[in-house]
Design a protein around this motif. Structure first.
Motif, PDB file in Angstrom:
ATOM      1  N   ASP A 302     -14.905  -5.312 -16.560  1.00  0.00           N
ATOM      2  CA  ASP A 302     -13.983  -6.397 -16.261  1.00  0.00           C
ATOM      3  C   ASP A 302     -13.025  -6.607 -17.436  1.00  0.00           C
ATOM      4  O   ASP A 302     -13.443  -6.569 -18.604  1.00  0.00           O
ATOM      5  CB  ASP A 302     -14.795  -7.677 -16.007  1.00  0.00           C
ATOM      6  CG  ASP A 302     -13.929  -8.896 -15.816  1.00  0.00           C
ATOM      7  OD1 ASP A 302     -13.378  -9.069 -14.732  1.00  0.00           O
ATOM      8  OD2 ASP A 302     -13.803  -9.681 -16.793  1.00  0.00           O
ATOM      9  N   GLU A 303     -11.754  -6.805 -17.141  1.00  0.00           N
ATOM     10  CA  GLU A 303     -10.751  -6.880 -18.202  1.00  0.00           C
ATOM     11  C   GLU A 303     -11.007  -8.033 -19.170  1.00  0.00           C
ATOM     12  O   GLU A 303     -11.015  -7.843 -20.396  1.00  0.00           O
ATOM     13  CB  GLU A 303      -9.341  -7.022 -17.609  1.00  0.00           C
ATOM     14  CG  GLU A 303      -8.253  -7.068 -18.669  1.00  0.00           C
ATOM     15  CD  GLU A 303      -6.854  -7.138 -18.093  1.00  0.00           C
ATOM     16  OE1 GLU A 303      -5.875  -7.012 -18.866  1.00  0.00           O
ATOM     17  OE2 GLU A 303      -6.727  -7.316 -16.861  1.00  0.00           O
ATOM     18  N   LYS A 304     -11.224  -9.246 -18.639  1.00  0.00           N
ATOM     19  CA  LYS A 304     -11.435 -10.396 -19.524  1.00  0.00           C
ATOM     20  C   LYS A 304     -12.701 -10.218 -20.364  1.00  0.00           C
ATOM     21  O   LYS A 304     -12.726 -10.574 -21.542  1.00  0.00           O
ATOM     22  CB  LYS A 304     -11.517 -11.678 -18.705  1.00  0.00           C
ATOM     23  CG  LYS A 304     -10.199 -12.124 -18.095  1.00  0.00           C
ATOM     24  CD  LYS A 304     -10.347 -13.441 -17.346  1.00  0.00           C
ATOM     25  CE  LYS A 304      -9.016 -13.921 -16.783  1.00  0.00           C
ATOM     26  NZ  LYS A 304      -9.162 -15.193 -16.020  1.00  0.00           N
ATOM     27  N   SER A 305     -13.719  -9.660 -19.744  1.00  0.00           N
ATOM     28  CA  SER A 305     -14.972  -9.441 -20.462  1.00  0.00           C
ATOM     29  C   SER A 305     -14.787  -8.431 -21.585  1.00  0.00           C
ATOM     30  O   SER A 305     -15.202  -8.662 -22.729  1.00  0.00           O
ATOM     31  CB  SER A 305     -16.047  -8.961 -19.493  1.00  0.00           C
ATOM     32  OG  SER A 305     -17.258  -8.727 -20.162  1.00  0.00           O
ATOM     33  N   ALA A 306     -14.160  -7.283 -21.270  1.00  0.00           N
ATOM     34  CA  ALA A 306     -13.970  -6.246 -22.282  1.00  0.00           C
ATOM     35  C   ALA A 306     -13.107  -6.743 -23.436  1.00  0.00           C
ATOM     36  O   ALA A 306     -13.367  -6.420 -24.603  1.00  0.00           O
ATOM     37  CB  ALA A 306     -13.350  -5.003 -21.648  1.00  0.00           C
ATOM     38  N   ALA A 341     -22.305  -9.755 -10.642  1.00  0.00           N
ATOM     39  CA  ALA A 341     -21.505 -10.647 -11.491  1.00  0.00           C
ATOM     40  C   ALA A 341     -20.551  -9.805 -12.325  1.00  0.00           C
ATOM     41  O   ALA A 341     -20.808  -8.628 -12.579  1.00  0.00           O
ATOM     42  CB  ALA A 341     -22.410 -11.488 -12.407  1.00  0.00           C
ATOM     43  N   SER A 342     -19.461 -10.396 -12.768  1.00  0.00           N
ATOM     44  CA  SER A 342     -18.533  -9.674 -13.637  1.00  0.00           C
ATOM     45  C   SER A 342     -19.220  -9.363 -14.964  1.00  0.00           C
ATOM     46  O   SER A 342     -20.157 -10.052 -15.371  1.00  0.00           O
ATOM     47  CB  SER A 342     -17.273 -10.501 -13.884  1.00  0.00           C
ATOM     48  OG  SER A 342     -17.590 -11.701 -14.572  1.00  0.00           O
ATOM     49  N   GLY A 343     -18.717  -8.337 -15.645  1.00  0.00           N
ATOM     50  CA  GLY A 343     -19.336  -8.000 -16.920  1.00  0.00           C
ATOM     51  C   GLY A 343     -18.717  -6.771 -17.545  1.00  0.00           C
ATOM     52  O   GLY A 343     -17.739  -6.211 -17.044  1.00  0.00           O
ATOM     53  N   SER A 344     -19.322  -6.343 -18.631  1.00  0.00           N
ATOM     54  CA  SER A 344     -18.822  -5.177 -19.356  1.00  0.00           C
ATOM     55  C   SER A 344     -19.963  -4.501 -20.091  1.00  0.00           C
ATOM     56  O   SER A 344     -21.052  -5.066 -20.252  1.00  0.00           O
ATOM     57  CB  SER A 344     -17.713  -5.576 -20.335  1.00  0.00           C
ATOM     58  OG  SER A 344     -18.169  -6.556 -21.245  1.00  0.00           O
ATOM     59  N   PHE A 345     -19.670  -3.287 -20.549  1.00  0.00           N
ATOM     60  CA  PHE A 345     -20.679  -2.420 -21.159  1.00  0.00           C
ATOM     61  C   PHE A 345     -20.064  -1.780 -22.397  1.00  0.00           C
ATOM     62  O   PHE A 345     -18.978  -1.194 -22.329  1.00  0.00           O
ATOM     63  CB  PHE A 345     -21.086  -1.353 -20.145  1.00  0.00           C
ATOM     64  CG  PHE A 345     -22.349  -0.623 -20.462  1.00  0.00           C
ATOM     65  CD1 PHE A 345     -23.574  -1.246 -20.350  1.00  0.00           C
ATOM     66  CD2 PHE A 345     -22.323   0.709 -20.851  1.00  0.00           C
ATOM     67  CE1 PHE A 345     -24.755  -0.566 -20.623  1.00  0.00           C
ATOM     68  CE2 PHE A 345     -23.482   1.400 -21.126  1.00  0.00           C
ATOM     69  CZ  PHE A 345     -24.707   0.754 -21.009  1.00  0.00           C
ATOM     70  N   ALA A 346     -20.745  -1.909 -23.534  1.00  0.00           N
ATOM     71  CA  ALA A 346     -20.215  -1.412 -24.810  1.00  0.00           C
ATOM     72  C   ALA A 346     -21.029  -0.232 -25.319  1.00  0.00           C
ATOM     73  O   ALA A 346     -22.222  -0.092 -25.006  1.00  0.00           O
ATOM     74  CB  ALA A 346     -20.217  -2.529 -25.854  1.00  0.00           C
TER      75      ALA A 346
END
Length: 393
Positions: A302-306, A341-346
């Motif tokens: 997700d853009e905001k999350s990243a 749910a929205s999210g991100s992975f690093a």
């Protein structure tokens, strides 16, 4: 950046490394992570963080902050691989023959537990709840889906995950906007011809020729039927054909994988693979049947999350720590949490030639630069803190 979080993690670094080494010495395969689950539970007991065990392995724990707010989930996977460890000089090498933490999941658990220790210290400042998901069975893409079915994402507003990454330089951290990991599906194809004596080929339908022709023609789907700007990987990794040197094969069994970042492309290519199999078989007078097994979904950040992750990286570790690792066509079942749910992975860099930690994941020589673990632990904790204490999304 929260200084209490940073200092707590630095103070707990030796404990974190020791815990990771213990897990590394006692690897457990998918759905067999019983000792691993117990070890994590003992640490959560010490912290006073309530949790529930999932079936058959894994845990879900909630740390409630001092103020009402949203819930952010942090995920770490737990399972090892059926890989023989080749690092003979490690004091903490695997004690289980044919089993090894060859993908870094031991470090993920250790980093997440250390993040929990830091977040306990600032829980009164948290506007919401941090959920810690210790997930089994990532390597066969079953664990995340099962954790979701057992309620891991109920009430969760946002989800964040981390993977240690040997291809990224140690000290660098990446979290790109958009595509990160590809879908990873399994293809099984059975060709049937008509067997016979190798001296009388005119009386047969050779399944070896059918299968070989299919493999040779298959890549035309990628090169001619898909947009070159939309990455697709099709691989046939296994062929079982024939029984004897002078017997023309009646049957051929093939197994492979399809990797995409776009679900529309994924469905189109899967259909084309089946058409190629059936039509190739028909050319020679044989038949084909395909079984298609969906594995992981694409991981799309997700853009905001990243962007919040990137901001957290630069605030905590400096501008130089921010790195942009290109998307990989590897699979990650973290995608199933993102369906909820929205999210991100690093990706936390661990590649260090001086420490011989640039080996590929799943290799018997895989190891990590343990100095990078404090970065992962802090990123888990600082991101949760930042997400809960902001109103941007």
């Amino acid at each position: 950046m929260n200084n209490t979080i940073k200092q707590t993690i630095l103070n707990k670094e030796e404990e974190m490394i020791a815990f990771r080494r213990d897990l590394h010495m006692h690897p457990e395969l998918q759905w067999q992570e019983f000792r691993t689950t117990d070890q994590v539970a003992k640490e959560l007991d010490k912290l006073g963080i309530p949790y529930r065990r999932t079936n058959p392995t894994g845990l879900i724990a909630d740390l409630e902050g001092g103020k009402p707010g949203k819930t952010v989930a942090l995920r770490a996977d737990m399972d090892a691989l059926p890989v023989q460890e080749l690092n003979q000089d490690l004091s903490y090498k695997s004690t289980e023959d044919g089993k090894m933490h060859a993908c870094g999941h031991d470090s993920h658990m250790s980093m997440l537990l250390t993040a929990a220790k830091a977040l306990v210290e600032v829980k009164d400042e948290l506007a919401g709840t941090v959920r810690f998901i210790f997930q089994p069975s990532e390597e066969n893409a079953e664990g995340a889906k099962e954790m979701v079915a057992q309620g891991a994402m109920e009430g969760v507003d946002h989800v964040f995950g981390i993977h240690i990454w040997s291809q990224t330089p140690s000290g660098k951290i990446s979290c790109v906007v958009g595509s990160s990991f590809a879908s990873a599906d399994i293809i099984e194809i059975d060709f049937k011809g008509q067997g016979g004596h190798g001296a009388m080929p005119h009386d047969t339908i050779d399944a070896a020729i059918i299968a070989s022709s299919f493999v040779m023609n298959l890549q035309a789907i990628v090169s001619r039927e898909t947009n070159p700007l939309d990455p697709v990987v099709v691989t046939i990794g296994k062929m079982e054909v024939g029984t004897r040197f002078n017997v023309i094969a009646e049957n051929a069994h093939l197994e492979g994988t399809l990797r995409c970042f776009n679900n529309t492309t994924r469905a189109k290519v899967a259909k084309s693979i089946e058409q190629y199999a059936k039509k190739t078989a028909a050319i020679y007078g044989g038949t084909a049947e395909m079984v298609y097994k969906q594995g992981t979904q694409p991981v799309i950040n997700d853009e905001k999350s990243a962007l919040l992750v990137q901001k957290t990286i630069t605030e905590s570790f400096g501008e130089d720590a921010l790195y942009f690792e290109p998307p990989t066509t590897g699979g990650e079942d973290f995608s199933y949490f993102q369906d909820e749910a929205s999210g991100s992975f690093a990706l936390v860099g661990s590649g260090n030639p001086a420490k011989d930690t640039e080996w590929a994941h799943h290799h018997g020589r895989f190891n990590i630069d343990e100095s990078a673990m404090k970065n992962g632990a802090e990123l888990y904790a600082q991101f949760a803190y930042n997400y809960l204490n902001q109103d941007e999304f």
